[in-house]
Design an enzyme around this catalytic site. Structure first.
Site, PDB file in Angstrom:
ATOM      1  N   GLU A 284      -9.441   3.861   2.183  1.00 45.22           N
ATOM      2  CA  GLU A 284      -8.960   3.791   0.669  1.00 45.22           C
ATOM      3  C   GLU A 284      -7.750   2.711   0.342  1.00 45.22           C
ATOM      4  OE1 GLU A 284      -7.717   5.414   3.175  1.00 45.22           O
ATOM      5  OE2 GLU A 284      -5.450   5.079   2.798  1.00 45.22           O
TER       6      GLU A 284
ATOM      7  N   ASP B  55      -2.408  10.169   3.362  1.00 44.60           N
ATOM      8  CA  ASP B  55      -4.066   9.760   3.735  1.00 44.60           C
ATOM      9  C   ASP B  55      -4.601  11.074   4.345  1.00 44.60           C
ATOM     10  OD1 ASP B  55      -6.429   8.725   3.903  1.00 44.60           O
ATOM     11  OD2 ASP B  55      -5.781   7.075   5.286  1.00 44.60           O
TER      12      ASP B  55
ATOM     13  N   LYS C 225      -9.966  13.064   8.004  1.00 40.31           N
ATOM     14  CA  LYS C 225      -9.394  12.430   9.411  1.00 40.31           C
ATOM     15  C   LYS C 225      -9.598  13.809  10.228  1.00 40.31           C
ATOM     16  CE  LYS C 225      -6.530   8.724   8.065  1.00 40.31           C
ATOM     17  NZ  LYS C 225      -7.240   7.711   8.841  1.00 40.31           N
TER      18      LYS C 225
ATOM     19  N   ASP D 269     -12.143   7.390   3.578  1.00 43.44           N
ATOM     20  CA  ASP D 269     -11.036   6.986   4.266  1.00 43.44           C
ATOM     21  C   ASP D 269     -10.590   5.484   4.369  1.00 43.44           C
ATOM     22  OD1 ASP D 269      -8.806   7.573   6.116  1.00 43.44           O
ATOM     23  OD2 ASP D 269      -9.933   7.883   7.998  1.00 43.44           O
TER      24      ASP D 269
ATOM     25  N   ARG E 172      -7.651  -0.349   0.942  1.00 51.94           N
ATOM     26  CA  ARG E 172      -8.214  -1.470   0.033  1.00 51.94           C
ATOM     27  C   ARG E 172      -8.657  -1.098  -1.354  1.00 51.94           C
ATOM     28  NH1 ARG E 172     -12.733  -1.824   4.652  1.00 51.94           N
ATOM     29  NH2 ARG E 172     -11.055  -0.862   6.006  1.00 51.94           N
TER      30      ARG E 172
ATOM     31  N   ASP F 148       1.342   6.378   5.679  1.00 51.87           N
ATOM     32  CA  ASP F 148       0.534   5.594   5.201  1.00 51.87           C
ATOM     33  C   ASP F 148       1.003   4.864   3.477  1.00 51.87           C
ATOM     34  OD1 ASP F 148      -1.922   4.136   5.538  1.00 51.87           O
ATOM     35  OD2 ASP F 148      -3.053   5.568   4.559  1.00 51.87           O
TER      36      ASP F 148
ATOM     37  N   LYS G  57       0.839  -1.352   0.043  1.00 46.83           N
ATOM     38  CA  LYS G  57      -0.041   0.072   0.000  1.00 46.83           C
ATOM     39  C   LYS G  57       0.842   1.189  -0.041  1.00 46.83           C
ATOM     40  CE  LYS G  57      -3.483   2.598   3.154  1.00 46.83           C
ATOM     41  NZ  LYS G  57      -4.123   2.498   4.125  1.00 46.83           N
TER      42      LYS G  57
HETATM   43  N1  BES Z   1      -4.216   4.404   6.820  1.00 44.07           N
HETATM   44  C1  BES Z   1      -5.538   4.366   7.594  1.00 44.07           C
HETATM   45  C2  BES Z   1      -5.297   3.376   8.903  1.00 44.07           C
HETATM   46  C3  BES Z   1      -4.409   3.848   9.951  1.00 44.07           C
HETATM   47  C4  BES Z   1      -5.192   4.474  10.960  1.00 44.07           C
HETATM   48  C5  BES Z   1      -3.125   3.347  10.026  1.00 44.07           C
HETATM   49  C6  BES Z   1      -4.230   5.087  11.875  1.00 44.07           C
HETATM   50  C7  BES Z   1      -2.604   3.700  10.986  1.00 44.07           C
HETATM   51  C8  BES Z   1      -2.925   4.346  12.041  1.00 44.07           C
HETATM   52  C9  BES Z   1      -6.573   3.746   6.809  1.00 44.07           C
HETATM   53  O1  BES Z   1      -6.808   4.369   5.519  1.00 44.07           O
HETATM   54  C10 BES Z   1      -8.066   4.146   7.361  1.00 44.07           C
HETATM   55  O2  BES Z   1      -8.178   5.237   7.730  1.00 44.07           O
HETATM   56  N2  BES Z   1      -8.531   3.063   7.732  1.00 44.07           N
HETATM   57  C11 BES Z   1      -9.850   3.438   8.454  1.00 44.07           C
HETATM   58  C12 BES Z   1     -10.742   2.382   7.968  1.00 44.07           C
HETATM   59  C13 BES Z   1     -12.368   2.884   8.482  1.00 44.07           C
HETATM   60  C14 BES Z   1     -12.849   4.079   7.644  1.00 44.07           C
HETATM   61  C15 BES Z   1     -13.230   1.640   8.086  1.00 44.07           C
HETATM   62  C16 BES Z   1      -9.717   3.385   9.850  1.00 44.07           C
HETATM   63  O3  BES Z   1      -8.972   2.365  10.400  1.00 44.07           O
HETATM   64  O4  BES Z   1     -10.149   4.156  10.764  1.00 44.07           O
HETATM   65 ZN    ZN Z   2      -4.732   4.823   4.718  1.00 46.85          ZN
HETATM   66 MN    MN Z   3      -7.659   5.958   5.286  1.00 42.93          MN
END
Ligand code: BES
Ligand code: ZN
Ligand code: MN
Length: 496
Positions: free
Chosen positions: A352, A273, A280, A350, A354, A291, A268
Site C-alpha cells: 500500500e 498497516d 498480515k 499490503d 507505493r 509504518d 509515507k
Molecule cells: N510496511 C510494509 C513493509 C514493512 C514490513 C516494513 C516489515 C518493515 C517491516 C509494507 O507496506 C509491506 O507490507 N510491504 C510488503 C510488500 C509486498 C506485499 C510486495 C512486504 O514487504 O511484504
Molecule cells: Zn506499509
Molecule cells: Mn503493507
C-alpha cells in the site's frame, strides 16, 4: 539539556564531572595527560595498576583527584587511537553518557570532543557529540502512568575545543546539532505513539502545530474531498477501508531565494498497516504502527530546518492513511486510476505504501522541484537485504544519489544504493491494467522503487527505503529518528 562550548585545561574546570579518554593499551589522551600532570601522576599510577585498559566499553569513575576543581573524573575507554573512526566515536560518547548518568552529576565537561577521529574536524565532533548525547538520553514516557524521576538529572553539558580559535564555529555546530536533535526527537515521538493516538488526523495536527511555532513554515492539509478532486484515487484506495479519514499534509519552508526551486520530501504516512484484505500475520503486527516513520522523518526534518532557519526552499509532502480490512476495503484485483492517469491493478493490498506515494509524487510536480526525495518503510525485502544498519537508496539521478550517500556518511546515518535497472521493470507487468502494484518474490525493494519511478519521470528523484532503519525491535523497541540526520545534512550541504 543545555549545551555549550568551552576551551581551557581540565584542572581549571569547576564542574560535577570531567570526562576524558583513555586509549588502548593504557594510553592517556591529551586531556588525560593534563589531569595527570596536575594531579602528580594520579592517572598514570592508577593505569599502571591495571584498573582500565582503554577498551571501548570500559569506564572508571574517580573521586577526589588531587589538583582538580571538579567533583569527579570519568575515564572512558576509547580503543586504539589509530583505529578511531566515526562509529567508534559515537559509541564512546554513548558509553560516556551512560556512565555519567549513573553518577548523579547535574553538569559535566567532556574532553572527548578533542579525540582524533580520522578525517573529521572539531565541528563534526561537536555536532555528532551533541546529537549522540540527545539520542542516548531520549525516553518515551508519554503513556506511563507513574512519573519516576531520577534524583538528579543532567542539565548542562559542556564540550571542549582545543583553543579559543574554534569557539565560534564550535558554537555554531552545536546550535545546528541542537536543531537536528529537536527534529529527531519529534520524529521518534511520532513514531512511538500508538496508532490509536497517532492517526492521519494527529499527523496533520502536529504539522499545523509546527507552523505555529516557526514562522518560516506554512502548512496546508488536503481533506479526502480535495484529493478526490485531484483524482488521487490510488491514495484514497488505501484508506477506503478505514474509519480514519486520509490527509495530505503539505509543509513549506521558505528559507531560500524567492524563486529558487525547492527540494521536495515525500514521507509515507501509513499510521497503521494491517495489510488490508491481504492481511498480515499476527506476530509483531504492533510494529506496523511504525509504518508512518517516513512521514515522521519529513515532519522532523521540516522542524529541524525551520529551527535552524535554513537558507533553502523545502517542501514536505505527507500522504497519511490507515490501511484496514473491511467491507469497504480494496480487494485484490481491484483497478484504480492514479492522479497521473496511469492505471494500477492492486494484486496485494499490503503493498500500500507505493499506492499512496505515487499520487504524492505526482502532486509534487506542481512545486517545480529541484529534486524529490521520498522516504518510506516500504519493503520487508529491504530488511532482508541490508538489515538495520543501512537505509536502501534508489534513484533516477546519480549525482543526487551521491549527495544523499555522502550526507549519510557524514551524519552516521548511512544509506546504501541498489540498482534501478530497466530489466526489473517488467516484473510489474499486468494483463489488465497499465501495471500491477507488486513484482513477485525477487528483488522486492527494487521492484517497489521501479513502481515509484513511473511517477517520478518529470524530476530528479531518490527513494529511501527505511524499513530496516526506522525503528529497533525487541525489548528496546523504539523509533530511531532515522533518516532525519541524513536528510538535514543533505539539505545543509545544499544550502551551502
Ligand atoms: N510496511 C510494509 C513493509 C514493512 C514490513 C516494513 C516489515 C518493515 C517491516 C509494507 O507496506 C509491506 O507490507 N510491504 C510488503 C510488500 C509486498 C506485499 C510486495 C512486504 O514487504 O511484504
Ligand atoms: Zn506499509
Ligand atoms: Mn503493507
Amino acid at each position: 539539556m543545555e549545551f555549550s562550548i568551552k576551551s581551557g585545561s581540565p584542572e581549571k574546570q569547576r564542574t560535577a564531572c570531567i570526562i576524558v579518554g583513555i586509549h588502548e593499551p593504557r594510553k592517556l589522551s591529551a586531556a588525560a595527560k593534563s589531569i595527570d600532570a596536575a594531579s602528580k601522576k594520579a592517572l598514570s599510577n592508577l593505569i599502571r595498576r591495571g584498573d582500565i585498559e582503554g577498551k571501548i566499553g570500559q569506564s572508571l569513575l574517580l573521586h577526589n583527584v588531587p589538583g582538580m576543581l571538579c567533583d569527579r573524573v570519568l575515564l572512558v575507554g576509547c580503543g586504539r587511537e589509530r583505529d578511531l573512526d566515526e562509529l567508534q566515536y559515537c559509541k564512546i560518547i554513548e558509553n560516556s553518557i551512560k556512565a555519567l548518568n549513573t553518577t548523579g552529576s547535574s553538569d559535566a565537561v567532556s574532553y572527548l570532543s578533542e579525540l582524533n577521529v580520522k578525517g573529521r574536524d572539531h565541528n563534526w565532533k561537536i555536532s555528532l557529540g551533541v546529537e549522540t548525547i540527545n539520542h542516548v538520553l531520549y525516553q518515551f514516557k508519554e503513556f506511563k502512568s507513574k512519573n519516576k524521576r531520577p534524583r538528579k538529572t543532567l542539565k548542562k553539558f559542556i564540550l571542549t575545543v582545543p583553543s579559543r580559535r574554534e569557539l565560534t564555529s564550535g558554537d555554531q555546530a552545536a546550535k545546528i546539532a541542537v536543531s537536528v536533535s529537536k527534529g529527531v526527537k519529534l520524529s521518534r515521538d511520532l513514531g512511538n505513539r500508538p496508532a490509536n493516538i497517532c492517526t492521519p488526523t494527529h499527523l496533520a495536527t502536529q504539522a499545523q502545530q509546527l507552523a505555529k511555532t516557526y514562522k518560516s513554515l506554512k502548512v496546508k492539509v488536503l481533506e479526502e474531498a480535495a484529493m478526490k478532486k485531484l483524482e488521487m484515487n490510488s491514495l484514497l484506495s488505501v484508506s477506503q477501508g478505514s474509519a480514519e479519514p486520509a490527509k495530505l499534509i503539505v509543509m513549506e519552508h521558505n528559507g531560500g531565494k524567492k524563486n529558487a526551486k525547492p527540494i521536495v520530501l515525500v514521507g509515507k504516512g501509513v499510521t497503521f498497516d494491517t495489510g488490508g484484505i491481504s492481511i498480515k500475520p499476527s506476530p509483531a503486527m504492533d510494529e506496523m504502527k511504525y509504518d508512518m516513520c517516513g512521514a515522521a522523518s519529513v515532519i522532523g526534518t521540516m522542524c529541524a530546518i525551520a529551527d535552524m532557519g535554513l537558507a533553502l526552499n523545502v517542501v514536505g509532502v505527507v500522504p497519511a492513511v490507515e490501511n484496514m480490512p473491511s467491507s469497504t476495503a480494496t480487494k485484490p484485483g481491484d483497478i484504480f486510476t492514479t492522479m497521473s492517469g496511469q492505471t494500477i491493478e492492486v494484486l496485494n493490498t499490503d503493498a500500500e505504501g507505493r499506492l499512496i506515494l505515487c499520487d504524492a509524487l505526482t502532486y509534487s510536480e506542481r512545486f517545480n522541484p529541484e529534486a524529490v526525495v521520498d522516504i518510506a518503510t516500504l519493503t520487508g525485502a529491504c530488511v532482508m537485504a541490508l538489515g538495520s544498519h543501512a537505509t536502501g537508496l534508489l534513484s533516477n539521478h546519480n549525482p543526487l544519489a551521491k549527495d544523499l550517500l555522502h550526507a549519510g556518511e557524514t551524519s552516521c546515518d548511512r544509506a546504501w544504493q541498489l540498482p534501478l535497472w530497466d530489466e526489473y521493470q517488467q516484473q510489474l507487468d499486468s494483463p489488465f491494467a497499465d501495471f500491477a502494484n507488486i513484482g513477485g518474490r525477487e528483488a522486492g525493494t527494487i521492484t517497489a522503487a521501479c513502481f515509484l519511478s513511473r511517477f517520478a519521470k518529470k524530476f530528479h528523484w531518490a527513494h529511501l527505503d527505511i524499513a530496516g532503519t526506522a525503528w529497533n525491535s525487541g525489548k528496546n523497541k523504539c523509533a530511531t529518528g532515522r533518516p532525519v540526520p541524513l536528510l538535514t545534512r543533505f539539505l545543509l550541504d545544499r544550502a551551502g
